[in-house]
Enzyme design. Structure first.
Site, short mmCIF file in Angstrom:
data_model
loop_
_atom_site.label_atom_id
_atom_site.label_comp_id
_atom_site.label_asym_id
_atom_site.label_seq_id
_atom_site.Cartn_x
_atom_site.Cartn_y
_atom_site.Cartn_z
CG HIS A 1 -1.83 1.16 1.35
ND1 HIS A 1 -3.12 1.16 0.92
CD2 HIS A 1 -1.62 2.38 1.90
CE1 HIS A 1 -3.67 2.34 1.18
NE2 HIS A 1 -2.78 3.11 1.78
CD GLU A 2 1.86 3.66 3.75
OE1 GLU A 2 2.15 4.76 3.23
OE2 GLU A 2 0.82 3.48 4.41
CG HIS B 1 0.21 6.25 -0.30
ND1 HIS B 1 -0.92 6.65 -0.98
CD2 HIS B 1 -0.23 5.71 0.88
CE1 HIS B 1 -1.99 6.37 -0.25
NE2 HIS B 1 -1.61 5.80 0.87
CG HIS C 1 -6.34 6.40 0.27
ND1 HIS C 1 -6.34 7.18 1.41
CD2 HIS C 1 -5.31 5.52 0.42
CE1 HIS C 1 -5.36 6.78 2.20
NE2 HIS C 1 -4.72 5.78 1.62
N1 TQI Z 1 -1.49 5.42 6.99
C1 TQI Z 1 -2.22 6.23 6.09
C2 TQI Z 1 -2.18 5.59 4.69
O1 TQI Z 1 -1.09 5.20 4.25
C3 TQI Z 1 -1.64 7.62 6.01
C4 TQI Z 1 -2.55 8.49 5.19
C5 TQI Z 1 -3.72 8.99 5.57
C6 TQI Z 1 -2.36 8.89 3.86
N2 TQI Z 1 -4.27 9.70 4.55
C7 TQI Z 1 -3.47 9.65 3.50
C8 TQI Z 1 -1.37 8.67 2.95
C9 TQI Z 1 -3.62 10.18 2.22
C10 TQI Z 1 -1.50 9.20 1.67
C11 TQI Z 1 -2.63 9.93 1.31
O2 TQI Z 1 -3.21 5.49 4.08
S1 TQI Z 1 -2.19 4.14 7.71
C12 TQI Z 1 -3.51 1.24 5.40
C13 TQI Z 1 -4.81 0.71 4.97
C14 TQI Z 1 -2.28 2.84 6.61
C15 TQI Z 1 -3.47 2.34 6.22
O3 TQI Z 1 -1.27 3.78 8.71
O4 TQI Z 1 -3.50 4.49 8.14
C16 TQI Z 1 -2.37 0.65 4.97
C17 TQI Z 1 -1.12 2.25 6.19
F1 TQI Z 1 -5.12 1.11 3.77
F2 TQI Z 1 -4.83 -0.57 4.91
F3 TQI Z 1 -5.73 1.07 5.80
C18 TQI Z 1 -1.16 1.15 5.36
CL1 TQI Z 1 -2.41 -0.77 3.99
ZN ZN Z 2 -2.98 5.01 2.19
#
Ligand code: TQI
Ligand code: ZN
Ligand code: CA
Ligand code: ZN
Length: 172
Positions: free
Chosen positions: A129-130, A133, A139
């Protein structure tokens, strides 16, 4: 449907070989070889869908992407929050920073659904996922997509679906 960051930032077309370094590992108990293997698998999912190539380098100074584990405040104004909540964050292209919350119960190299640890989080799933980004995807509204903004703890989700592939292929 997939999305980009505002302005659609991406790695430029002449940069198709990207190097990553796993730089800050003292805050995690996962061993180095396991980390290398997990991140290599996560990058390979995106490489398979694009003409991008990813290579680990030992030297942070010649890396495009730096990966590290941090607890609490770690100097970028986005402090981590202890177990659960925010698991990790990555900045949009071409920043390259990818940070993981050292306080999570990370599972690497074994089946997270069989972990007895409460709040166990699959490292490879979060990495895939990261990396989305890091490459410029925001998203997705498609629940099965890697880029959907939620994942259940104790589950593994590492395969790109058609929406992720369409998103990355329309950028690269
Ligand atoms: N971290 C968020 C994410 O990576 C950080 C974030 C929030 C973000 N809003 C954003 C990043 C907008 C970019 C753009 O989405 S998290 C998931 C998932 C997170 C969440 O720690 O909440 C994953 C990290 F999608 F599964 F919920 C990894 Cl896989
Ligand atoms: Zn994300
Ligand atoms: Ca957290
Ligand atoms: Zn950070």
């Amino acid at each position: 449907l997939y999305a980009y960051f505002p302005g659609g930032p991406m790695w430029p077309p002449f940069r198709r070989d990207l190097r990553y370094a796993i730089t800050a590992t003292s805050a995690t108990s996962i061993d180095r070889a396991t980390l290398s293997a997990v991140f290599a698998r996560a990058f390979s999912r995106w490489a398979a869908a694009t003409n991008l190539r990813f290579e680990e380098t030992a030297s942070a100074s010649d890396a495009d992407i730096t990966i590290g584990f941090y607890a609490g405040s770690h100097g970028d104004g986005e402090p981590f929050d202890g177990p659960l909540g925010t698991l990790a964050h990555a900045f949009s292209p071409t920043d390259g920073r990818f940070h993981l919350d050292a306080a999570e119960a990370w599972v690497a190299g074994s089946d997270v659904s069989r972990s007895s640890t409460p709040g166990a989080v699959d490292l490879e799933s979060v990495a895939v996922h990261e990396i989305g980004h890091l490459l410029g995807l925001g998203h997705s509204s498609v629940p099965d997509a890697i880029m959907y903004p939620t994942i259940r703890t104790g589950t593994r989700k590492v395969e790109l679906v058609a929406d992720d592939v369409q998103g990355i292929q329309s950028l690269y």
